[in-house]
Write a protein that holds these residues in place. Structure first.
Motif, PDB file in Angstrom:
ATOM      1  N   UNK A  71      -5.334 -13.385  -9.843  1.00 39.59           N
ATOM      2  CA  UNK A  71      -6.396 -13.704  -8.790  1.00 39.59           C
ATOM      3  C   UNK A  71      -5.586 -12.629  -7.722  1.00 39.59           C
ATOM      4  N   UNK A  72      -4.627 -12.721  -6.679  1.00 39.51           N
ATOM      5  CA  UNK A  72      -3.741 -11.926  -6.387  1.00 39.51           C
ATOM      6  C   UNK A  72      -3.086 -10.480  -7.137  1.00 39.51           C
ATOM      7  N   UNK A  73      -2.933 -10.766  -8.413  1.00 39.63           N
ATOM      8  CA  UNK A  73      -2.306  -9.797  -9.128  1.00 39.63           C
ATOM      9  C   UNK A  73      -3.342  -8.764  -8.994  1.00 39.63           C
ATOM     10  N   UNK A  74      -4.486  -8.856  -9.789  1.00 33.88           N
ATOM     11  CA  UNK A  74      -5.513  -8.422  -9.873  1.00 33.88           C
ATOM     12  C   UNK A  74      -5.476  -7.783  -8.594  1.00 33.88           C
ATOM     13  N   UNK A  75      -5.926  -8.475  -6.872  1.00 28.98           N
ATOM     14  CA  UNK A  75      -6.317  -7.717  -6.049  1.00 28.98           C
ATOM     15  C   UNK A  75      -5.265  -6.396  -5.777  1.00 28.98           C
ATOM     16  N   UNK A  76      -3.191  -7.058  -5.813  1.00 29.32           N
ATOM     17  CA  UNK A  76      -2.375  -5.809  -6.028  1.00 29.32           C
ATOM     18  C   UNK A  76      -2.824  -4.530  -6.876  1.00 29.32           C
ATOM     19  N   UNK A  77      -3.124  -4.990  -7.804  1.00 30.94           N
ATOM     20  CA  UNK A  77      -3.331  -4.225  -9.188  1.00 30.94           C
ATOM     21  C   UNK A  77      -4.606  -2.904  -8.177  1.00 30.94           C
ATOM     22  N   UNK A  78      -5.624  -3.234  -7.793  1.00 26.84           N
ATOM     23  CA  UNK A  78      -7.288  -2.591  -7.125  1.00 26.84           C
ATOM     24  C   UNK A  78      -6.366  -2.211  -6.347  1.00 26.84           C
ATOM     25  N   UNK A  79      -5.051  -2.475  -5.802  1.00 28.53           N
ATOM     26  CA  UNK A  79      -4.927  -1.427  -4.058  1.00 28.53           C
ATOM     27  C   UNK A  79      -4.199  -0.643  -4.921  1.00 28.53           C
ATOM     28  N   UNK A  80      -3.342  -0.914  -5.741  1.00 27.73           N
ATOM     29  CA  UNK A  80      -2.007   0.297  -5.638  1.00 27.73           C
ATOM     30  C   UNK A  80      -2.827   1.154  -6.656  1.00 27.73           C
ATOM     31  N   UNK A  81      -4.365   1.296  -7.227  1.00 28.69           N
ATOM     32  CA  UNK A  81      -5.021   2.013  -8.224  1.00 28.69           C
ATOM     33  C   UNK A  81      -5.535   3.085  -6.705  1.00 28.69           C
ATOM     34  N   UNK A  82      -6.486   2.235  -5.664  1.00 29.03           N
ATOM     35  CA  UNK A  82      -6.890   3.285  -5.014  1.00 29.03           C
ATOM     36  C   UNK A  82      -5.835   4.136  -4.255  1.00 29.03           C
ATOM     37  N   UNK A  83      -4.553   2.965  -3.629  1.00 31.54           N
ATOM     38  CA  UNK A  83      -3.236   3.968  -3.031  1.00 31.54           C
ATOM     39  C   UNK A  83      -3.244   5.348  -4.224  1.00 31.54           C
ATOM     40  N   UNK A  84      -2.975   5.268  -5.300  1.00 30.10           N
ATOM     41  CA  UNK A  84      -2.758   6.290  -6.046  1.00 30.10           C
ATOM     42  C   UNK A  84      -3.617   7.092  -6.518  1.00 30.10           C
ATOM     43  N   UNK A  85      -4.961   6.367  -6.403  1.00 32.52           N
ATOM     44  CA  UNK A  85      -6.410   7.741  -6.307  1.00 32.52           C
ATOM     45  C   UNK A  85      -5.793   8.605  -4.972  1.00 32.52           C
ATOM     46  N   UNK A  86      -6.252   7.898  -4.021  1.00 28.49           N
ATOM     47  CA  UNK A  86      -5.780   8.769  -2.233  1.00 28.49           C
ATOM     48  C   UNK A  86      -4.710   9.460  -2.627  1.00 28.49           C
ATOM     49  N   UNK A  87      -3.379   9.490  -3.273  1.00 33.08           N
ATOM     50  CA  UNK A  87      -1.658  10.195  -3.466  1.00 33.08           C
ATOM     51  C   UNK A  87      -2.605  11.388  -4.204  1.00 33.08           C
ATOM     52  N   UNK A  88      -2.659  10.981  -5.309  1.00 33.18           N
ATOM     53  CA  UNK A  88      -3.131  11.908  -6.178  1.00 33.18           C
ATOM     54  C   UNK A  88      -4.135  13.167  -5.248  1.00 33.18           C
ATOM     55  N   UNK A  89      -4.994  12.896  -4.954  1.00 35.11           N
ATOM     56  CA  UNK A  89      -6.259  13.333  -3.693  1.00 35.11           C
ATOM     57  C   UNK A  89      -5.471  14.458  -2.960  1.00 35.11           C
ATOM     58  N   UNK A  90      -4.043  13.947  -1.713  1.00 36.71           N
ATOM     59  CA  UNK A  90      -3.732  14.641  -1.028  1.00 36.71           C
ATOM     60  C   UNK A  90      -3.146  15.856  -2.021  1.00 36.71           C
ATOM     61  N   UNK A  91      -2.615  15.923  -2.592  1.00 34.22           N
ATOM     62  CA  UNK A  91      -2.037  16.628  -3.991  1.00 34.22           C
ATOM     63  C   UNK A  91      -2.864  17.798  -3.920  1.00 34.22           C
TER      64      UNK A  91
END
Length: 91
Positions: A71-91
């Motif tokens: 469950x903690x891994x799933x939370x980390x994965x979702x958080x990382x994907x959101x951060x990645x999407x945000x970082x890609x949108x900044x470019x």
């Protein structure tokens, strides 16, 4: 099993975290807390809230590491994907 006092404490922490996210969203823009700093703060608070809900209210604090880790891994994965999407949108 957690006692009522511990659950009440976790509930108060969750409410304070909710107020913090509201403040970041509503007041943060007026104070200049926007962009990556705000996104990072919101993701960290959301992860902490998710972890508290999973471990304390779902009762996973006392179970085998596999289930907590899943469950903690799933939370980390979702958080990382959101951060990645945000970082890609900044470019």
């Amino acid at each position: 099993m957690m006692n009522t006092r511990q659950l009440n404490f976790v509930w108060v922490v969750l409410m304070l975290a909710t107020l913090a996210t509201y403040a970041i969203g509503e007041v943060g823009a007026q104070l200049g807390i926007v962009g990556p700093l705000a996104m990072t703060a919101l993701l960290v608070i959301s992860f902490i809230k998710g972890r508290l809900v999973a471990l304390d209210f779902m009762g996973l604090r006392g179970v085998k590491f596999f289930w907590r880790g899943l469950l903690i891994g799933w939370l980390l994965l979702v958080s990382a994907l959101i951060a990645l999407a945000y970082w890609i949108a900044l470019k």
